[in-house]
Design a protein around this motif. Structure first.
Motif, PDB file in Angstrom:
ATOM      1  N   TYR A  32       0.777  -1.269   0.115  1.00  0.00           N
ATOM      2  CA  TYR A  32      -0.102   0.097   0.032  1.00  0.00           C
ATOM      3  C   TYR A  32       1.007   1.012  -0.006  1.00  0.00           C
ATOM      4  CZ  TYR A  32      -3.646  -3.221   1.201  1.00  0.00           C
ATOM      5  OH  TYR A  32      -4.645  -4.297   1.209  1.00  0.00           O
ATOM      6  N   LEU A  40      -4.059   6.373   5.081  1.00  0.00           N
ATOM      7  CA  LEU A  40      -4.534   5.279   5.328  1.00  0.00           C
ATOM      8  C   LEU A  40      -6.097   4.991   5.828  1.00  0.00           C
ATOM      9  CD1 LEU A  40      -4.105   2.263   5.916  1.00  0.00           C
ATOM     10  CD2 LEU A  40      -3.155   2.749   8.056  1.00  0.00           C
ATOM     11  N   GLY A  43      -8.439   5.784   2.983  1.00  0.00           N
ATOM     12  CA  GLY A  43      -8.403   4.572   2.005  1.00  0.00           C
ATOM     13  C   GLY A  43      -8.815   3.242   2.076  1.00  0.00           C
ATOM     14  N   ALA A  44      -8.842   2.970   3.300  1.00  0.00           N
ATOM     15  CA  ALA A  44      -8.906   1.691   3.749  1.00  0.00           C
ATOM     16  C   ALA A  44     -10.365   1.511   4.137  1.00  0.00           C
ATOM     17  CB  ALA A  44      -8.047   1.442   5.117  1.00  0.00           C
ATOM     18  N   ASP A  45     -11.098   0.159   3.789  1.00  0.00           N
ATOM     19  CA  ASP A  45     -12.331  -0.350   4.138  1.00  0.00           C
ATOM     20  C   ASP A  45     -12.064  -1.514   5.205  1.00  0.00           C
ATOM     21  OD1 ASP A  45     -11.546  -2.647   2.725  1.00  0.00           O
ATOM     22  OD2 ASP A  45     -12.967  -1.788   0.959  1.00  0.00           O
ATOM     23  N   ASP A  46     -13.332  -2.108   5.448  1.00  0.00           N
ATOM     24  CA  ASP A  46     -12.980  -3.108   6.466  1.00  0.00           C
ATOM     25  C   ASP A  46     -12.160  -4.352   5.971  1.00  0.00           C
ATOM     26  OD1 ASP A  46     -14.659  -1.856   8.311  1.00  0.00           O
ATOM     27  OD2 ASP A  46     -16.282  -2.718   8.170  1.00  0.00           O
ATOM     28  N   ALA A  47     -12.278  -4.669   4.753  1.00  0.00           N
ATOM     29  CA  ALA A  47     -11.584  -5.861   4.130  1.00  0.00           C
ATOM     30  C   ALA A  47     -10.025  -5.256   4.097  1.00  0.00           C
ATOM     31  CB  ALA A  47     -12.328  -6.041   2.762  1.00  0.00           C
ATOM     32  N   THR A  48      -9.593  -4.210   3.764  1.00  0.00           N
ATOM     33  CA  THR A  48      -8.286  -3.701   4.062  1.00  0.00           C
ATOM     34  C   THR A  48      -7.835  -4.009   5.219  1.00  0.00           C
ATOM     35  OG1 THR A  48      -8.791  -2.045   2.269  1.00  0.00           O
ATOM     36  CG2 THR A  48      -6.917  -1.647   3.572  1.00  0.00           C
ATOM     37  N   TRP A  49      -8.584  -3.269   6.192  1.00  0.00           N
ATOM     38  CA  TRP A  49      -8.041  -3.629   7.792  1.00  0.00           C
ATOM     39  C   TRP A  49      -7.988  -5.068   8.003  1.00  0.00           C
ATOM     40  CZ3 TRP A  49      -5.762   0.320   9.470  1.00  0.00           C
ATOM     41  CH2 TRP A  49      -6.305   1.575   9.244  1.00  0.00           C
ATOM     42  N   LYS A  51      -7.257  -7.587   6.045  1.00  0.00           N
ATOM     43  CA  LYS A  51      -6.075  -7.947   5.221  1.00  0.00           C
ATOM     44  C   LYS A  51      -4.664  -7.612   5.932  1.00  0.00           C
ATOM     45  CE  LYS A  51      -3.641  -7.966   0.641  1.00  0.00           C
ATOM     46  NZ  LYS A  51      -3.571  -7.440  -0.592  1.00  0.00           N
ATOM     47  N   LEU A  52      -4.788  -6.279   6.266  1.00  0.00           N
ATOM     48  CA  LEU A  52      -3.525  -5.724   6.973  1.00  0.00           C
ATOM     49  C   LEU A  52      -3.084  -6.504   8.201  1.00  0.00           C
ATOM     50  CD1 LEU A  52      -3.877  -1.866   6.208  1.00  0.00           C
ATOM     51  CD2 LEU A  52      -1.987  -3.343   5.390  1.00  0.00           C
ATOM     52  N   LYS A 149     -12.921   5.561  12.138  1.00  0.00           N
ATOM     53  CA  LYS A 149     -12.697   5.050  10.501  1.00  0.00           C
ATOM     54  C   LYS A 149     -13.477   5.463   9.482  1.00  0.00           C
ATOM     55  CE  LYS A 149     -14.940   0.342  11.330  1.00  0.00           C
ATOM     56  NZ  LYS A 149     -14.689  -1.089  11.319  1.00  0.00           N
TER      57      LYS A 149
END
Length: 295
Positions: A32, A40, A43-49, A51-52, A149
């Protein structure tokens, strides 16, 4: 998971700390390109969080820096807007500062909101100026602090507020008490260096909601403040729901939830900070924020 801003070659960079606290992953090593924690969050959604968090705690994941090699600064050095804050939100603090009030604050039925202007937030291991050429009443206030968030507005019900919270950090709400002569809180709460924040943002999934954790502050190893964040007069859910009735709060918005008793203004005699003092703020489950006072 812990979200940090750290300094590398005089540049602020975004990193994520593994659960064991030993490794820091620069956000770019995880694929990213976010240049700031604000970017961050935007640009981040729940799926991004999700994955991170999975990548950061994967023992096979490469690209980490040893945590002890990282120089932290405030997790959000440059808030998007003024930090929102709650006044008189622990009853023991209400009692200790009642002498300054023109009313009986214990009878107040609604939360007290104010804003702190922030030029740049002060982070872990950094210093706040004493402003000794200007004031003689530089005070401390340790506070559990919420970071959103996603956008919240149009009257979000209290029971739905949890879904909007990214995580929690510590703010030491530095206050120039003698500037209360200006009546409103804005000036006394907004001097340069008055927002100290850190050491990181702990994501909300790491703590129960609402957090009920021990909160403490020391000045030069002397314990000054001690309470529990479960003792808030007005809850996080209640306050954010109230604000959402008529305000739009953006992703990344910051809400400091108030301080317990033990502030310098409440001591007899009053006991304020001076250059050379060290302030350690701690909330169980979040960590410690260490700040120095400089000339």
């Amino acid at each position: 998971m812990k979200i940090i801003t750290y300094i590398d070659n005089d540049t602020e960079k975004v990193g994520l700390v593994s659960n064991d606290g030993q490794r820091v992953f620069p956000i770019k090593t995880l694929g990213y390109a976010f240049e700031s924690v604000n970017a961050l969050i935007d640009g981040a959604d729940d799926a991004t969080w999700a994955k991170l968090k999975r990548l950061v705690n994967d023992p096979q994941q490469t690209g980490a820096i040893a945590f002890d090699q990282v120089k932290l600064t405030a997790p959000i050095p440059h808030p998007k807007r003024d930090v929102l804050a709650l006044g008189l939100n622990y009853i023991d603090h209400v009692n200790e500062v009642a002498k300054y009030m023109d009313e009986d604050p214990a009878k107040r039925a609604e939360p007290i909101f104010f804003a702190k202007h922030v030029d740049r937030a002060v982070g872990e291991g950094e210093a706040t100026p004493a402003h000794a050429d200007f004031i003689s009443s530089w005070d401390y206030e340790v506070e559990l602090t919420v970071v959103l968030k996603k956008e919240i507005n149009h009257f979000v019900k209290p029971e739905a507020v949890e879904d909007y919270i990214l995580g929690y950090t510590i703010v030491n709400d530095m206050t120039a008490r003698e500037l209360r002569k200006h009546v409103e809180s804005f000036f006394q709460k907004s001097l340069d260096g008055s927002t100290t924040m850190g050491p990181w943002i702990v994501t909300a999934d790491e703590l129960p909601f609402p957090p009920a954790k021990r909160i403490r502050l020391w000045v030069n190893d002397e314990l000054r403040q001690e309470s529990n964040t479960g003792n808030l007069v007005f809850s996080i859910a209640e306050c954010l729901s109230t604000l959402s009735k008529g305000m739009t709060l953006r992703a990344g918005e910051i809400l400091a939830t108030g301080t317990p008793n033990g502030v310098g203004a409440g001591m007899v005699p009053e006991n304020y900070l001076k250059a050379g003092d060290h302030i350690k703020s701690e909330i169980d489950g979040i960590g410690q924020l260490n700040i120095n006072v400089k000339d």
